[in-house]
Design a protein around this motif. Structure first.
Motif, PDB file in Angstrom:
ATOM      1  N   PHE A 151       0.816  -1.425   0.043  1.00  0.00           N
ATOM      2  CA  PHE A 151      -0.022  -0.028   0.049  1.00  0.00           C
ATOM      3  C   PHE A 151       0.877   1.178   0.129  1.00  0.00           C
ATOM      4  CE2 PHE A 151      -3.421  -2.867   1.400  1.00  0.00           C
ATOM      5  CZ  PHE A 151      -4.615  -2.330   0.607  1.00  0.00           C
ATOM      6  N   THR A 152       2.075   1.044   0.605  1.00  0.00           N
ATOM      7  CA  THR A 152       2.941   2.419   0.723  1.00  0.00           C
ATOM      8  C   THR A 152       3.592   2.568  -0.965  1.00  0.00           C
ATOM      9  OG1 THR A 152       3.563   1.908   3.008  1.00  0.00           O
ATOM     10  CG2 THR A 152       5.046   3.131   1.434  1.00  0.00           C
ATOM     11  N   GLY A 153       3.811   1.624  -1.668  1.00  0.00           N
ATOM     12  CA  GLY A 153       3.965   1.663  -2.771  1.00  0.00           C
ATOM     13  C   GLY A 153       3.203   2.410  -3.643  1.00  0.00           C
ATOM     14  N   ILE A 154       1.766   2.005  -3.613  1.00  0.00           N
ATOM     15  CA  ILE A 154       0.725   2.752  -4.406  1.00  0.00           C
ATOM     16  C   ILE A 154       0.520   4.306  -3.908  1.00  0.00           C
ATOM     17  CG2 ILE A 154      -1.124   1.922  -3.313  1.00  0.00           C
ATOM     18  CD1 ILE A 154      -1.038   2.262  -6.886  1.00  0.00           C
ATOM     19  N   TYR A 180      -4.790   6.272  -9.752  1.00  0.00           N
ATOM     20  CA  TYR A 180      -4.122   4.849  -9.408  1.00  0.00           C
ATOM     21  C   TYR A 180      -4.707   4.453  -8.020  1.00  0.00           C
ATOM     22  CZ  TYR A 180      -0.524   5.842 -12.845  1.00  0.00           C
ATOM     23  OH  TYR A 180       0.343   6.373 -13.964  1.00  0.00           O
ATOM     24  N   TYR A 181      -4.933   5.132  -7.011  1.00  0.00           N
ATOM     25  CA  TYR A 181      -5.631   4.661  -5.840  1.00  0.00           C
ATOM     26  C   TYR A 181      -6.819   3.894  -6.230  1.00  0.00           C
ATOM     27  CZ  TYR A 181      -2.359   7.482  -3.304  1.00  0.00           C
ATOM     28  OH  TYR A 181      -1.514   8.659  -2.829  1.00  0.00           O
ATOM     29  N   LYS A 225     -10.025  -1.227  -7.532  1.00  0.00           N
ATOM     30  CA  LYS A 225     -10.765  -2.236  -8.426  1.00  0.00           C
ATOM     31  C   LYS A 225      -9.853  -3.586  -8.547  1.00  0.00           C
ATOM     32  CE  LYS A 225     -13.168   1.696 -10.769  1.00  0.00           C
ATOM     33  NZ  LYS A 225     -13.055   2.392 -11.766  1.00  0.00           N
ATOM     34  N   VAL A 226      -8.780  -3.394  -8.919  1.00  0.00           N
ATOM     35  CA  VAL A 226      -7.693  -4.545  -9.221  1.00  0.00           C
ATOM     36  C   VAL A 226      -8.032  -5.638  -7.830  1.00  0.00           C
ATOM     37  CG1 VAL A 226      -5.451  -5.609  -9.127  1.00  0.00           C
ATOM     38  CG2 VAL A 226      -5.941  -3.320 -10.541  1.00  0.00           C
ATOM     39  N   LEU A 227      -7.951  -4.918  -6.739  1.00  0.00           N
ATOM     40  CA  LEU A 227      -7.933  -6.021  -5.635  1.00  0.00           C
ATOM     41  C   LEU A 227      -9.397  -6.748  -5.672  1.00  0.00           C
ATOM     42  CD1 LEU A 227      -6.348  -3.971  -2.827  1.00  0.00           C
ATOM     43  CD2 LEU A 227      -5.239  -5.835  -4.088  1.00  0.00           C
ATOM     44  N   ALA A 228     -10.597  -5.865  -6.111  1.00  0.00           N
ATOM     45  CA  ALA A 228     -11.727  -6.438  -5.986  1.00  0.00           C
ATOM     46  C   ALA A 228     -11.894  -7.500  -7.146  1.00  0.00           C
ATOM     47  CB  ALA A 228     -12.971  -5.203  -6.218  1.00  0.00           C
ATOM     48  N   ILE A 251       1.466  -4.944  -9.137  1.00  0.00           N
ATOM     49  CA  ILE A 251       0.144  -4.414  -9.543  1.00  0.00           C
ATOM     50  C   ILE A 251       0.425  -2.828 -10.248  1.00  0.00           C
ATOM     51  CG2 ILE A 251      -2.021  -3.593  -8.793  1.00  0.00           C
ATOM     52  CD1 ILE A 251      -2.110  -6.206  -7.031  1.00  0.00           C
ATOM     53  N   ILE A 252       1.294  -2.313  -9.258  1.00  0.00           N
ATOM     54  CA  ILE A 252       1.587  -0.674  -9.759  1.00  0.00           C
ATOM     55  C   ILE A 252       2.124  -0.596 -11.110  1.00  0.00           C
ATOM     56  CG2 ILE A 252       3.681  -0.863  -8.441  1.00  0.00           C
ATOM     57  CD1 ILE A 252       1.370   1.879  -9.005  1.00  0.00           C
ATOM     58  N   HIS A 253       2.931  -1.729 -11.536  1.00  0.00           N
ATOM     59  CA  HIS A 253       3.583  -1.737 -12.941  1.00  0.00           C
ATOM     60  C   HIS A 253       2.211  -1.859 -14.173  1.00  0.00           C
ATOM     61  CE1 HIS A 253       7.348  -1.803 -10.896  1.00  0.00           C
ATOM     62  NE2 HIS A 253       7.272  -3.123 -10.356  1.00  0.00           N
ATOM     63  N   TYR A 254       1.459  -2.733 -13.737  1.00  0.00           N
ATOM     64  CA  TYR A 254       0.543  -2.935 -14.675  1.00  0.00           C
ATOM     65  C   TYR A 254      -0.486  -1.662 -14.724  1.00  0.00           C
ATOM     66  CZ  TYR A 254       1.349  -7.670 -15.142  1.00  0.00           C
ATOM     67  OH  TYR A 254       2.250  -8.992 -15.333  1.00  0.00           O
ATOM     68  N   ILE A 255      -0.862  -0.933 -13.525  1.00  0.00           N
ATOM     69  CA  ILE A 255      -1.558   0.286 -13.731  1.00  0.00           C
ATOM     70  C   ILE A 255      -0.848   1.368 -14.229  1.00  0.00           C
ATOM     71  CG2 ILE A 255      -2.427   2.453 -12.071  1.00  0.00           C
ATOM     72  CD1 ILE A 255      -2.751   0.172  -9.759  1.00  0.00           C
ATOM     73  N   GLN A 256       0.428   1.288 -14.384  1.00  0.00           N
ATOM     74  CA  GLN A 256       1.205   2.367 -15.017  1.00  0.00           C
ATOM     75  C   GLN A 256       1.433   1.983 -16.741  1.00  0.00           C
ATOM     76  OE1 GLN A 256       4.625   2.265 -12.648  1.00  0.00           O
ATOM     77  NE2 GLN A 256       4.094   4.041 -11.293  1.00  0.00           N
ATOM     78  N   ARG A 257       1.379   0.784 -16.954  1.00  0.00           N
ATOM     79  CA  ARG A 257       1.267   0.361 -18.201  1.00  0.00           C
ATOM     80  C   ARG A 257       0.212   0.664 -18.960  1.00  0.00           C
ATOM     81  NH1 ARG A 257       3.253  -5.435 -18.816  1.00  0.00           N
ATOM     82  NH2 ARG A 257       4.874  -4.799 -17.573  1.00  0.00           N
ATOM     83  N   TYR A 258      -1.021   0.360 -18.310  1.00  0.00           N
ATOM     84  CA  TYR A 258      -2.229   0.274 -19.181  1.00  0.00           C
ATOM     85  C   TYR A 258      -3.106   1.577 -18.711  1.00  0.00           C
ATOM     86  CZ  TYR A 258      -0.990  -4.307 -20.295  1.00  0.00           C
ATOM     87  OH  TYR A 258      -0.605  -5.469 -20.628  1.00  0.00           O
TER      88      TYR A 258
END
Length: 902
Positions: free
Chosen positions: A527-530, A538-539, A544-547, A577-584
């Motif tokens: 969570f600190t990373g995000i 992104y938050y 949504k990813v966790l859901a 997960i953070i990498h996929y969020i930034q990629r797409y």
């Protein structure tokens, strides 16, 4: 002119010097005799002539009475011992009064073995003493008791004008005054029917077989008042006959006891420092109801009367009356009363541990009777009935009657009614809560553990309300327990049925954990990373990813095909997960479409899936908590109406919701929010459930006690044992486990003691505190058993509860530090700068500054500490400085001390 106080001080100082260096010295008894002179009685071998000459030279012969030696076996020695107080080592002082001797007489008499004698006393008139006695007597009769009320306020009688004779019936010709004058001449041939009449109104007495008999002061219904004066003029309570063991008053009480066999005798006494008051209070009373009002005149009297009651160990109950009707005036009057009553008892070292001034379980805190125009003029039975029936079970006169009945029983525990294995019982109680952690992980990890430990409140219906997705509560209030309930589908459905939710509403419902610190979910580092991205979009995507990860099996069941990254975000490590969020770039919108499609399929099949979120405070670092939690709530608030079959329950600390959820139109969130709150009686019911589920002997013992009082124990096949959350039942249960009172005499009632030790300034208690109190106390009892100390009458002794309180308080402070980290320095270091409470405003504010609170924030911080139940401010009077107090549940854990008013 020289005064006695100066003479006394000189004599005491002289005796101190006289005794120095005399190894054979024992004791000096300095007595002020009936002529106001100094007499000295010495034990040991003194040169009395030297002593007398020295005293005469010091103060003059006119001030000197007897100076003589006395042995401990002498009859005078035992008489002197009754009325002296120690002033110095081996020096005692006492008075030998000419009149008012009963106020100093330590000789206790007994009117008999059966009737409980209670004196109603007031220092000043006009406080409703006689009216209260009449109404209490009627309340006792309504409970099936036989009561005799005696009017011994001979100089201002009035009891018979309230408790009137039946219309058309004559009053007895005689009363108390006649009896006291004539009883010694009758040689035992006395019929109390000549003095006593029956109160006959069934509407007022009730239909439970109770009786009320009245002994009037005299027959005042005639015009022969001059005769009454003549009778009074023959009664001198300072005459020797009234100091004898067998005297007219004891004869009167014995006759009533013999002829009527009452359960209670209530005596209406004379106001002030009158011989009737001294005789009834200290000669015959098993208990005293003492009336005062919160002003200076009454407090002077209180400081005289209460120490004498304490010295003779006579149980007493304080009544504050008439309390002003207007709130501001009432608060000021009550403040003045309780601060002075506390001080009066402190002066005689009454308390082992000084209570909080607001502790309503303490003997210094009175029952308050508010001024009532109906009670001020009782001229009909209709007015009596109105006062008797007002407020139901909370009727103030019923409360006094109940107190007096409990005094007669003196709070003995029922713990010895069965031959139980005390060690086994204590071990079970000691294990009703994990003593090391506040976590509910092990307490509610299965259907069976939930059935044993969880107490489903009827108000938990909001858990199944589709519009309520935010569940708030303080730390320790039971949020995690509710979270565990919803993640055990079998128990959730059982609870829903128990609290009245139609079966069809939960039949096709599935609850899935959306965040749980105890399972495989992102940890604080993830969570600190995000959080470090400080990107609110992104938050939202992260939630949504966790859901989606939580719902993956349901998504696969419906064959919903996602985008190219769906399987990646479901199977990747949390740190990736953070990498996929930034990629797409379009992930936010695409995941919303996926979740909506899932909701449409669920709705079509009549299914409901609910994601539950817990441990948000634990999983997310404080630095990023506000942003991340705000976006989680914003996401579900946006879709609460859009998603019919896909829902959420977010369990969140109150303080986080109030101060860290930062959203536009936040006030609208209250429409989707419910708060977990417990009443005191529900907390105790929860405790009994755990105790009885843990030990079959305790279940049988408590069930037997309930049945003996006409109650039944409810057991439900779905959710287990369910004790009723009522004050009456809780008092029965406490009597079984601990005893009705926290000791004998004037010790507080256990039921009240607990709430004022565990409650904050708003009397709010969290479940963990009450569970821990009994768990720790039980383990302390086990230690006592191991040391060979046994008490067959109690399972848990009151002192074990008292001794457990510090550990419970420390536990609560640990919770508060976690909940309010901004006050960690205050919780941990306030003791270094402000050790004693109550504290004045300047001292407290200075201490808070030294604990790191900024000066510009002082008032805001104090207001917040008041709001969360840690501080309470009060003033005895408007002109006096503001003082702050801290309740016991925090005081002991913060290593602070409470001071009184001395």
């Amino acid at each position: 002119m020289i005064h006695f106080d100066e003479i006394k001080d000189k004599v005491i100082e002289y005796l101190k010097n006289f005794a120095d260096g005399r190894g054979d010295a024992q004791s000096f008894y300095v007595i002020r005799d009936v002529y106001g002179r100094i007499s000295i009685y010495a034990t040991g071998t003194y040169e009395l002539e030297d002593l007398k000459n020295g005293i005469c030279s010091l103060i003059g012969e006119n001030w000197v009475g007897q100076i003589r030696s006395i042995s401990e076996g002498h009859i005078l020695y035992s008489e002197i011992q009754k009325n002296v107080q120690k002033l110095e080592e081996n020096i005692y002082y006492g008075e030998r009064p000419l009149v008012k001797k009963n106020w100093n007489n330590s000789c206790r008499r007994s009117p008999g073995q059966n009737a409980n004698v209670t004196t109603f006393y007031s220092y000043k008139g006009g406080v409703g003493r006689t009216t209260t006695l009449a109404l209490v007597a009627l309340q006792m009769a309504r409970k099936g008791k036989r009561v005799v009320a005696i009017d011994m306020d001979l100089e201002a009688p009035g009891l018979s004008t309230i408790l009137r004779q039946e219309a058309g019936m004559e009053y007895p010709r005689y009363g108390v005054a006649d009896f006291l004058v004539e009883c010694d001449k009758e040689n035992g041939q006395i019929d109390m029917g000549e003095y006593v009449y029956s109160f006959t109104s069934k509407e007022l007495l009730g239909m439970n077989g109770g009786e009320l008999l009245i002994m009037q002061a005299a027959n005042l219904s005639t015009d022969e008042y001059e005769q009454y004066y003549n009778k009074l003029s023959r009664i001198d309570f300072n005459m020797p006959q009234f100091y004898e063991q067998e005297n007219p008053v004891s004869c009167l009480l014995e006759r009533i006891e013999t002829q009527y066999h009452p359960d209670y005798i209530l005596i209406d006494s004379r106001v002030g420092i009158h011989e009737i008051g001294g005789l009834t209070l200290f000669g015959y009373s098993h208990s005293v109801v003492a009336f005062f009002y919160g002003n200076e005149q009454n407090m002077i009297g209180m400081n005289f009367v209460l120490p004498r009651l304490c010295m003779q160990n006579i149980p007493f109950y304080l009544i504050n009356t008439p309390v002003p009707v207007l709130d501001e005036a009432a608060n000021e009057e009550i403040e003045y009363f309780i601060s002075n009553s506390l001080l009066a008892l402190e002066k005689v070292d009454y308390f082992d541990d000084i209570p909080d001034v607001y502790d309503q379980s303490s003997i210094h805190y009175p029952l308050n009777i508010v001024y009532d125009v109906v009670a001020a003029n009782i001229n009909s039975e209709a007015r009596l009935l109105q006062l008797l029936d007002r407020d139901g079970d909370r009727n103030i006169y019923k409360q006094i009657a109940d107190m007096l009945e409990r005094t007669q029983n003196d709070g003995e525990s029922l713990g010895n009614i069965l031959d139980i294995d005390k060690r086994s019982v204590l071990q079970s109680i000691g294990e009703i809560i994990n003593s090391e952690t506040a976590s509910a992980e092990n307490e509610f990890d299965s259907y069976e553990s939930l059935k044993r430990n969880f107490y489903p409140l009827k108000e938990y219906k909001y858990i199944f309300d589709s519009s309520k997705f935010i569940i708030t509560g303080s730390k320790g209030s039971g949020k995690t327990a509710l979270f565990k309930v919803l993640n055990c589908g079998r128990y959730a459905k059982a609870m829903a049925e128990y609290i009245g939710i139609p079966v069809n509403e939960t039949l096709n419902t599935t609850w899935l954990a959306g965040l749980d610190a105890a399972k495989d979910f992102p940890d604080r580092a993830n969570f600190t990373g995000i959080g470090r991205t400080k990107n609110t979009e992104y938050y939202t995507i992260y939630w949504k990813v966790l859901a989606v990860r939580t719902l993956k099996e349901v998504i696969r069941q419906y064959g919903i095909s996602g985008y190219g990254y769906l399987e990646d975000i479901i199977t990747c490590k949390y740190s990736e997960i953070i990498h996929y969020i930034q990629r797409y770039g379009n992930m936010n919108e695409e995941l919303s479409e996926l979740l909506f499609e899932l909701n449409r399929n669920l709705e079509k099949d009549g299914r409901i899936v609910i994601l539950t979120y817990d441990s948000l405070d634990f999983c997310i670092d404080r630095q990023y908590r506000s942003g991340l939690i705000s976006e989680l709530i914003a996401f579900w608030a946006e879709n609460v109406l859009r998603y019919k079959s896909l829902r959420a329950k977010i369990f969140l600390r109150n303080d986080i919701f109030k101060s860290e959820v930062l959203l536009t139109d936040k006030i609208k969130l209250n429409n989707y929010r419910s708060n977990i709150e417990w009443t005191y009686d529900h907390l105790l019911a929860m405790l009994w459930k755990r105790v009885m589920e843990a030990d079959s002997e305790m279940k049988y013992l408590m069930k037997t006690a309930l049945e003996r009082e006409g109650y039944t124990l409810f057991e439900d096949g779905l959710v287990g044992i369910m004790p009723k959350p009522s004050e009456e039942i809780n008092k029965i249960m406490l009597n079984v486990l601990v005893g009705e009172k926290m000791g004998k005499g004037n010790k507080g009632y256990t039921y009240n003691w607990i709430v004022y030790r565990l409650g904050d300034t708003k009397n709010k208690i969290v479940p963990r505190s009450i569970l821990k109190l009994f768990s720790v106390a039980a383990r302390r009892e086990l230690d006592e058993l191991d040391n060979g100390n046994k008490d067959a009458t109690k399972i848990i002794r009151p002192r074990s509860l008292v001794n457990a309180l510090e550990e419970v308080s420390e536990d609560r402070i640990t919770d508060m530090v976690e909940e309010y980290m901004e006050y960690q320095e205050v919780f941990e270091n306030l003791k270094n700068y402000c050790t004693v409470f109550p504290a004045d405003e300047e001292t407290l504010f200075t201490a808070l500054l030294r604990c790191g609170i900024k000066e510009e924030n002082l008032k805001t911080v104090v207001e917040h500490l008041k709001d969360i139940g840690i501080l309470k401010e009060y003033q005895r009077k408007k002109k006096e400085p503001i003082r702050y107090h801290i309740p016991d549940i925090y005081l002991k854990g913060m290593k602070l001390k409470r001071k009184g008013y001395r």
